[in-house]
Design a protein around this motif. Structure first.
Motif, mmCIF file in Angstrom:
data_model
loop_
_atom_site.group_PDB
_atom_site.id
_atom_site.type_symbol
_atom_site.label_atom_id
_atom_site.label_comp_id
_atom_site.label_asym_id
_atom_site.label_seq_id
_atom_site.Cartn_x
_atom_site.Cartn_y
_atom_site.Cartn_z
ATOM 1 N N LEU A 1 0.843 -1.195 0.000
ATOM 2 C CA LEU A 1 0.000 0.000 0.000
ATOM 3 C C LEU A 1 0.876 1.241 0.000
ATOM 4 O O LEU A 1 1.930 1.265 0.634
ATOM 5 N N ASP A 2 0.404 2.269 -0.704
ATOM 6 C CA ASP A 2 1.175 3.511 -0.822
ATOM 7 C C ASP A 2 0.226 4.689 -0.691
ATOM 8 O O ASP A 2 -0.613 4.929 -1.570
ATOM 9 N N VAL B 1 -6.460 -5.232 -4.106
ATOM 10 C CA VAL B 1 -5.367 -5.943 -4.778
ATOM 11 C C VAL B 1 -4.420 -6.554 -3.759
ATOM 12 O O VAL B 1 -3.970 -7.702 -3.904
ATOM 13 N N PHE B 2 -4.101 -5.814 -2.716
ATOM 14 C CA PHE B 2 -3.209 -6.291 -1.659
ATOM 15 C C PHE B 2 -3.808 -7.515 -0.957
ATOM 16 O O PHE B 2 -3.140 -8.545 -0.787
ATOM 17 N N GLU B 3 -5.077 -7.417 -0.568
ATOM 18 C CA GLU B 3 -5.726 -8.514 0.153
ATOM 19 C C GLU B 3 -5.762 -9.796 -0.684
ATOM 20 O O GLU B 3 -5.483 -10.890 -0.175
ATOM 21 N N ARG B 4 -6.103 -9.661 -1.950
ATOM 22 C CA ARG B 4 -6.224 -10.855 -2.796
ATOM 23 C C ARG B 4 -4.868 -11.537 -2.988
ATOM 24 O O ARG B 4 -4.792 -12.770 -3.040
ATOM 25 N N GLN B 5 -3.814 -10.748 -3.063
ATOM 26 C CA GLN B 5 -2.492 -11.346 -3.212
ATOM 27 C C GLN B 5 -2.015 -11.996 -1.912
ATOM 28 O O GLN B 5 -1.353 -13.039 -1.933
ATOM 29 N N ILE B 6 -2.373 -11.406 -0.784
ATOM 30 C CA ILE B 6 -2.040 -12.035 0.495
ATOM 31 C C ILE B 6 -2.744 -13.380 0.624
ATOM 32 O O ILE B 6 -2.140 -14.371 1.065
ATOM 33 N N LEU B 7 -3.997 -13.422 0.243
ATOM 34 C CA LEU B 7 -4.734 -14.689 0.323
ATOM 35 C C LEU B 7 -4.113 -15.752 -0.586
ATOM 36 O O LEU B 7 -4.065 -16.936 -0.235
ATOM 37 N N LEU B 8 -3.614 -15.331 -1.742
ATOM 38 C CA LEU B 8 -2.957 -16.267 -2.644
ATOM 39 C C LEU B 8 -1.636 -16.754 -2.038
ATOM 40 O O LEU B 8 -1.313 -17.949 -2.094
ATOM 41 N N ALA B 9 -0.884 -15.837 -1.438
ATOM 42 C CA ALA B 9 0.360 -16.229 -0.770
ATOM 43 C C ALA B 9 0.076 -17.182 0.382
ATOM 44 O O ALA B 9 0.818 -18.149 0.607
ATOM 45 N N LYS B 10 -1.002 -16.930 1.094
ATOM 46 C CA LYS B 10 -1.398 -17.827 2.179
ATOM 47 C C LYS B 10 -1.765 -19.201 1.640
ATOM 48 O O LYS B 10 -1.364 -20.239 2.203
ATOM 49 N N GLN B 11 -2.511 -19.231 0.554
ATOM 50 C CA GLN B 11 -2.921 -20.498 -0.055
ATOM 51 C C GLN B 11 -1.710 -21.341 -0.446
ATOM 52 O O GLN B 11 -1.692 -22.561 -0.226
ATOM 53 N N PHE B 12 -0.680 -20.691 -1.015
ATOM 54 C CA PHE B 12 0.499 -21.417 -1.493
ATOM 55 C C PHE B 12 1.646 -21.410 -0.483
ATOM 56 O O PHE B 12 2.729 -21.903 -0.783
ATOM 57 N N ASN B 13 1.402 -20.831 0.691
ATOM 58 C CA ASN B 13 2.388 -20.829 1.770
ATOM 59 C C ASN B 13 3.702 -20.172 1.333
ATOM 60 O O ASN B 13 4.777 -20.746 1.472
ATOM 61 N N ARG B 14 3.608 -18.934 0.834
ATOM 62 C CA ARG B 14 4.781 -18.214 0.343
ATOM 63 C C ARG B 14 5.018 -16.933 1.138
ATOM 64 O O ARG B 14 4.060 -16.250 1.523
ATOM 65 N N PRO B 15 6.281 -16.567 1.342
ATOM 66 C CA PRO B 15 6.587 -15.259 1.922
ATOM 67 C C PRO B 15 6.156 -14.153 0.964
ATOM 68 O O PRO B 15 6.021 -14.383 -0.253
ATOM 69 N N ARG C 1 3.667 4.976 4.332
ATOM 70 C CA ARG C 1 2.718 5.611 5.256
ATOM 71 C C ARG C 1 1.410 4.825 5.377
ATOM 72 O O ARG C 1 0.317 5.405 5.440
ATOM 73 N N SER C 2 1.531 3.512 5.452
ATOM 74 C CA SER C 2 0.345 2.657 5.491
ATOM 75 C C SER C 2 0.485 1.535 6.502
ATOM 76 O O SER C 2 -0.228 0.525 6.408
ATOM 77 N N THR C 3 1.362 1.687 7.488
ATOM 78 C CA THR C 3 1.659 0.575 8.395
ATOM 79 C C THR C 3 0.425 0.057 9.109
ATOM 80 O O THR C 3 0.202 -1.158 9.171
ATOM 81 N N ALA C 4 -0.386 0.954 9.641
ATOM 82 C CA ALA C 4 -1.545 0.514 10.429
ATOM 83 C C ALA C 4 -2.486 -0.338 9.589
ATOM 84 O O ALA C 4 -2.974 -1.387 10.045
ATOM 85 N N LEU C 5 -2.736 0.090 8.356
ATOM 86 C CA LEU C 5 -3.660 -0.649 7.496
ATOM 87 C C LEU C 5 -3.040 -1.975 7.051
ATOM 88 O O LEU C 5 -3.729 -2.997 6.973
ATOM 89 N N ILE C 6 -1.746 -1.977 6.783
ATOM 90 C CA ILE C 6 -1.067 -3.217 6.414
ATOM 91 C C ILE C 6 -1.113 -4.214 7.567
ATOM 92 O O ILE C 6 -1.436 -5.392 7.380
ATOM 93 N N VAL C 7 -0.817 -3.753 8.761
ATOM 94 C CA VAL C 7 -0.848 -4.626 9.940
ATOM 95 C C VAL C 7 -2.248 -5.178 10.159
ATOM 96 O O VAL C 7 -2.434 -6.388 10.398
ATOM 97 N N ASN C 8 -3.248 -4.318 10.067
ATOM 98 C CA ASN C 8 -4.629 -4.756 10.271
ATOM 99 C C ASN C 8 -5.034 -5.797 9.231
ATOM 100 O O ASN C 8 -5.699 -6.799 9.549
ATOM 101 N N THR C 9 -4.613 -5.582 7.987
ATOM 102 C CA THR C 9 -4.948 -6.518 6.913
ATOM 103 C C THR C 9 -4.316 -7.880 7.146
ATOM 104 O O THR C 9 -4.971 -8.925 7.001
ATOM 105 N N ILE C 10 -3.047 -7.886 7.508
ATOM 106 C CA ILE C 10 -2.339 -9.150 7.751
ATOM 107 C C ILE C 10 -2.989 -9.911 8.905
ATOM 108 O O ILE C 10 -3.168 -11.131 8.840
ATOM 109 N N LYS C 11 -3.374 -9.188 9.942
ATOM 110 C CA LYS C 11 -4.019 -9.830 11.079
ATOM 111 C C LYS C 11 -5.390 -10.378 10.691
ATOM 112 O O LYS C 11 -5.738 -11.518 11.046
ATOM 113 N N GLN C 12 -6.184 -9.581 9.995
ATOM 114 C CA GLN C 12 -7.533 -10.010 9.617
ATOM 115 C C GLN C 12 -7.498 -11.247 8.732
ATOM 116 O O GLN C 12 -8.352 -12.145 8.867
#
Length: 245
Positions: free
Chosen positions: A92-93, A106-120, A127-138
């Motif tokens: 996020l920017d 776009v960020f959320e969908r790619q995280i879910l794909l990384a989670k599905q395939f177990n990838r870093p 300037r988006s740390t709070a939203l990035i952290v919240n998204t990763i946690k959710q």
């Protein structure tokens, strides 16, 4: 020998032999190569055959988040066919004109794909740390990765570390006025740090190549009053925690 954990070698392909020789001569022998948009995914995947490339990542950078159609299907195919490929550069920017809602989707969908395939993942964060952290946690993402070109506070870094991420410190350390990053280089637990250049970017008035990791490493070692050898050994261990066998 050091690894540049964020360098766009596909963007430097026309100078690659020179770039690699220069890096090796400076003590930089490893490279992690991210993509930014579908147009460069195949070029980045081809970097897997380059000597010293430790990992490559494909993903959709927030700068290119609009008008990409069904890019996820192609990304999923690449991940299915390439079990060592990471997802990145994603994130996020807050300083660009693309609406936050589009970036976040776009960020959320790619995280879910990384989670599905177990990838870093490799995260671009402006300037988006709070939203990035919240998204990763959710999304309950626990595969870790790198928050690259870190420029935030120690407190932000520690939150990201607790979520399983390494903190990429890079070319901002070449600027003596980047106080937050210099503080991070001194105070962050070394076992959660990696070094990078983001070459060929981040140095608008100077050429930036992976060889600059050597300069960045010297700054970190001096700041922490440790030897370059001890720094290199710890950084290698940090990277090995993320690499896929």
């Amino acid at each position: 020998m050091f690894t540049d954990t964020h360098c766009h070698l596909a963007d430097l392909a026309f100078r690659l032999p020179e770039i690699l020789t220069q890096a090796h001569d400076a003590g930089v022998s490893g490279f992690v190569v991210p993509a930014t948009q579908p147009n460069d995914w195949q070029a980045v995947l081809s970097m897997n055959s380059v000597t010293g490339v430790r990992a490559v990542a494909v993903g959709l950078h927030p700068w290119f988040a609009e008008n990409q159609g069904d890019f996820l299907a192609d990304l999923a195919t690449i991940l299915a066919e390439n079990p060592r490929v990471w997802v990145g550069e994603i994130g996020l920017d807050a300083l660009i004109q693309i609406p936050k809602e589009i970036q976040l989707s776009v960020f959320e969908r790619q995280i879910l794909l990384a989670k599905q395939f177990n990838r870093p993942i490799i995260i671009h964060n402006v300037r988006s740390t709070a939203l990035i952290v919240n998204t990763i946690k959710q999304l309950k993402f626990e595969c870790g990765g790198i928050v690259h070109a870190f420029s935030g506070s120690i407190e932000e870094a520690n939150i990201l570390i607790k979520l399983g991420f390494k903190i990429g410190l890079g070319s901002l350390l070449l600027n003596s006025n980047a106080k937050k990053v210099h503080r991070a280089a001194i105070e962050l637990p070394l076992e959660h740090v990696l070094l990078e250049t983001d070459s060929p970017y981040m140095q608008p008035n100077h050429a930036n190549t992976p060889a600059n990791v050597a300069k960045i490493a010297k700054i970190v070692a001096k700041s922490r009053q440790i030897s370059l050898m001890d720094l290199a050994m710890q950084l290698e261990q940090n990277l090995l925690e993320l690499l896929i066998d």
